[in-house]
Design a protein around this motif. Structure first.
Motif, PDB file in Angstrom:
ATOM      1  N   ARG A 343     114.903 -90.968  79.149  1.00 41.60           N
ATOM      2  CA  ARG A 343     115.252 -90.889  80.483  1.00 41.60           C
ATOM      3  C   ARG A 343     115.694 -92.650  80.576  1.00 41.60           C
ATOM      4  O   ARG A 343     115.321 -92.800  82.747  1.00 41.60           O
ATOM      5  CB  ARG A 343     113.044 -91.267  80.720  1.00 41.60           C
ATOM      6  N   LEU A 344     115.780 -93.597  80.061  1.00 44.67           N
ATOM      7  CA  LEU A 344     116.226 -95.107  80.389  1.00 44.67           C
ATOM      8  C   LEU A 344     117.885 -94.874  80.321  1.00 44.67           C
ATOM      9  O   LEU A 344     117.998 -95.581  81.323  1.00 44.67           O
ATOM     10  CB  LEU A 344     115.233 -95.865  79.470  1.00 44.67           C
ATOM     11  N   LEU A 363     121.194 -99.711  79.323  1.00 40.10           N
ATOM     12  CA  LEU A 363     119.310 -99.309  79.940  1.00 40.10           C
ATOM     13  C   LEU A 363     118.836 -99.331  81.458  1.00 40.10           C
ATOM     14  O   LEU A 363     119.077-100.626  81.844  1.00 40.10           O
ATOM     15  CB  LEU A 363     118.551 -99.143  79.498  1.00 40.10           C
ATOM     16  N   SER A 364     118.350 -98.313  81.982  1.00 38.78           N
ATOM     17  CA  SER A 364     118.015 -98.391  83.319  1.00 38.78           C
ATOM     18  C   SER A 364     116.261 -97.942  83.440  1.00 38.78           C
ATOM     19  O   SER A 364     115.730 -97.049  83.068  1.00 38.78           O
ATOM     20  CB  SER A 364     119.176 -97.244  84.551  1.00 38.78           C
ATOM     21  N   LEU A 379     109.951 -97.935  72.836  1.00 38.00           N
ATOM     22  CA  LEU A 379     109.671 -98.273  74.264  1.00 38.00           C
ATOM     23  C   LEU A 379     109.685 -99.226  74.932  1.00 38.00           C
ATOM     24  O   LEU A 379     110.570 -98.862  76.062  1.00 38.00           O
ATOM     25  CB  LEU A 379     109.394 -96.595  74.926  1.00 38.00           C
ATOM     26  N   VAL A 380     108.481-100.061  74.606  1.00 34.09           N
ATOM     27  CA  VAL A 380     108.700-101.088  74.935  1.00 34.09           C
ATOM     28  C   VAL A 380     109.654-101.862  74.703  1.00 34.09           C
ATOM     29  O   VAL A 380     110.206-102.673  75.691  1.00 34.09           O
ATOM     30  CB  VAL A 380     107.686-101.841  74.129  1.00 34.09           C
ATOM     31  N   ALA A 386     116.048-103.404  79.610  1.00 30.94           N
ATOM     32  CA  ALA A 386     116.920-101.889  80.994  1.00 30.94           C
ATOM     33  C   ALA A 386     116.608-102.899  81.663  1.00 30.94           C
ATOM     34  O   ALA A 386     116.031-103.819  82.447  1.00 30.94           O
ATOM     35  CB  ALA A 386     115.490-100.627  80.549  1.00 30.94           C
ATOM     36  N   ASP A 387     117.459-102.580  82.502  1.00 34.49           N
ATOM     37  CA  ASP A 387     117.601-102.928  84.353  1.00 34.49           C
ATOM     38  C   ASP A 387     115.754-102.825  84.823  1.00 34.49           C
ATOM     39  O   ASP A 387     115.935-101.304  84.921  1.00 34.49           O
ATOM     40  CB  ASP A 387     118.494-102.519  85.291  1.00 34.49           C
ATOM     41  N   GLY A 388     115.550-102.869  86.043  1.00 31.98           N
ATOM     42  CA  GLY A 388     114.405-102.897  86.452  1.00 31.98           C
ATOM     43  C   GLY A 388     113.467-102.556  85.809  1.00 31.98           C
ATOM     44  O   GLY A 388     112.713-102.982  84.906  1.00 31.98           O
TER      45      GLY A 388
END
Ligand code: UD1
Length: 425
Positions: A343-344, A363-364, A379-380, A386-388
């Motif tokens: 999802r990222l 990654l987003s 995930l953390v 990740a961006d944003g």
């Protein structure tokens, strides 16, 4: 229900201190059952699983006092203890199975609900029960409970060969054998530092164990054990998670109160990825000044690469240069978290117990859900680079393994907050 809201893009720099290992503390608390009297266990992390184990011990008749400030657990074990571990507690934490060995050893019987725990694949108990049967016990499965009875005069020492060096089975047999009649040999035993920790506590209690830390453990049963004061080994998986965090964020973290020898395989991999790892007075330091190179890993029992660090390394590979193959040999469902990582924007293809990770420059940020403790940590870490904005849901899983994770992250420079979930419910 709470979430972590993370703004990606900061380097982590500073110092972080590791506390005692979850996977050791819980077992040490169960080990206390073997000796009537007051046992003190130190560096016990303030996590829900400790509260669950404390409640389990109370129901068995113990008085338990845990101080989250000092991280000291005091367990007063009566001469006579109960032998039933109820479903409502055991299903919440697989480590509850750690009471099985002590209960059979102390009371001659155990009714232990079949455990739950992390959703990371089927986790059998066949080696636990086969070993107890070899020692003379009868084992039946009745209405969701494992019902074990030792012979009238107690368990009998014997040679047990484990099909696989299972951590849990080694612990059960070790704890059953210390009070058994005669000599027990556990062949193909697990060699994890947490097993060594339990052996050392048992030795301090008066147990006669040799071959500690090897795959051949020999135990001479003794008639009685004494309560002790014991300090838990530092959590190598938490230490390893911080090491990956330093590498992924191109940061510089000193990890204190940690033993780098317990994660030498993982640290070697970080060096292969381009990090500098050095020892420091209080532990070790990981520095990274480039984008990591993707690295292959294969999870194996200790001293192999720890399965509990696999999701964190997949997260690192996802933003690395190149591609890498990750092979999971312990828990088949551990790749479930890959869907969340995707999802990222991570590019990961799984096939059975292999995952091919193609590193991406970015990654987003996106909403994701933790599926177990280590997946949550992975995930953390991905959210940090990740961006944003990334919002990690179901962080109760992460809280089971990392005390005040977001506080330590904030201290190191991350932008992360704990918030109430706005989920529709
Ligand atoms: C412990 C750790 C866990 C870690 C794992 C491997 C705790 C609370 N958990 O789990 O974080 O990932 O070690 O390092 O300490 N198996 C059987 N039959 C058995 C016993 C195990 O088939 O009787 C299988 C399991 O399904 C699993 C594998 O063996 O696939 C490993 O299990 P084991 O080493 O026993 O791990 P745990 O003690 O459950």
């Amino acid at each position: 229900m709470e979430v972590f809201r993370i703004q990606g893009g900061t380097r982590l720099v500073g110092q972080v201190r590791i506390t005692g290992a979850k996977n050791s503390s819980l077992k040490l608390m169960a080990t206390a059952l073997l000796a009537p009297g007051l046992t003190t266990i130190r560096s016990v992390p303030n996590i829900l699983d400790v509260a669950i184990m404390a409640e389990l011990l109370r129901r068995l008749g113990c008085a338990v006092n845990y101080n989250p400030e000092t991280e000291v657990a005091q367990i007063n074990v009566p001469e006579t203890i109960e032998h039933r571990a109820d479903y409502d507690l055991v299903r919440r934490m697989r480590a509850s199975i750690a009471v099985l060995g002590p209960l059979v050893a102390r009371t001659g019987s155990a009714d232990v609900a079949l455990p739950g725990g992390d959703a990371i694949g089927s986790r059998g108990l066949d080696m636990h029960t086969a070993g107890l049967e070899r020692m003379g016990a009868t084992v039946t499965n009745e209405h969701g409970y494992l019902v074990v009875h030792a012979p009238t005069n107690g368990l009998v020492g014997t040679q047990v060969y484990l099909d696989f060096p299972s951590v849990g089975a080694t612990e059960t047999l070790l704890m059953a054998a210390v009070l058994a009649n005669g000599q027990t040999v556990i062949d193909n035993a697990a060699r994890e530092p947490e097993i060594v920790d339990i052996c050392q506590m048992l030795q301090k209690m008066g147990a006669n164990i040799s071959g500690v830390g090897s795959s051949l453990i020999t135990i001479e049963g003794v008639a009685k054990l004494n309560p002790v004061d014991y300090d838990t080994v530092p959590d190598r998986i938490v230490a390893g998670t911080w090491a990956v965090a330093a590498a992924m964020t191109q940061g510089d973290i000193e990890i204190t109160n940690a033993n780098p020898d317990h994660i030498s395989m993982a640290l070697d991999k970080l060096v292969a990825a381009g990090a500098q790892v050095s020892s420091s007075n209080a532990g070790f330091r990981v520095q990274m000044d480039r984008r990591p190179k993707a690295i292959d890993i294969v999870t194996l029992p200790y001293p192999g690469f720890a399965t509990d660090l696999q999701p964190q390394f997949i997260a690192m590979n996802a933003i690395s240069e190149g591609q890498a193959m990750v092979t999971e040999n312990l828990f088949e469902a551990r790749f479930r978290f890959v869907q969340e990582l995707s999802r990222l924007g991570a590019e990961v293809r799984t096939d059975g117990h292999h995952a091919l990770v193609r590193g991406r420059a970015n990654l987003s940020g996106a909403p994701v859900e933790a599926t177990d403790i280590r997946a949550g940590a992975g995930l953390v870490l991905a959210g940090l680079v990740a961006d944003g904005e990334t919002v990690v849901h179901a962080i109760e899983h992460i809280d089971r393994g990392y005390v005040g994770f977001e506080k330590d992250l904030t201290r190191l420079g991350a932008k992360i907050t704990r918030e109430k979930s706005q989920d529709f419910s």
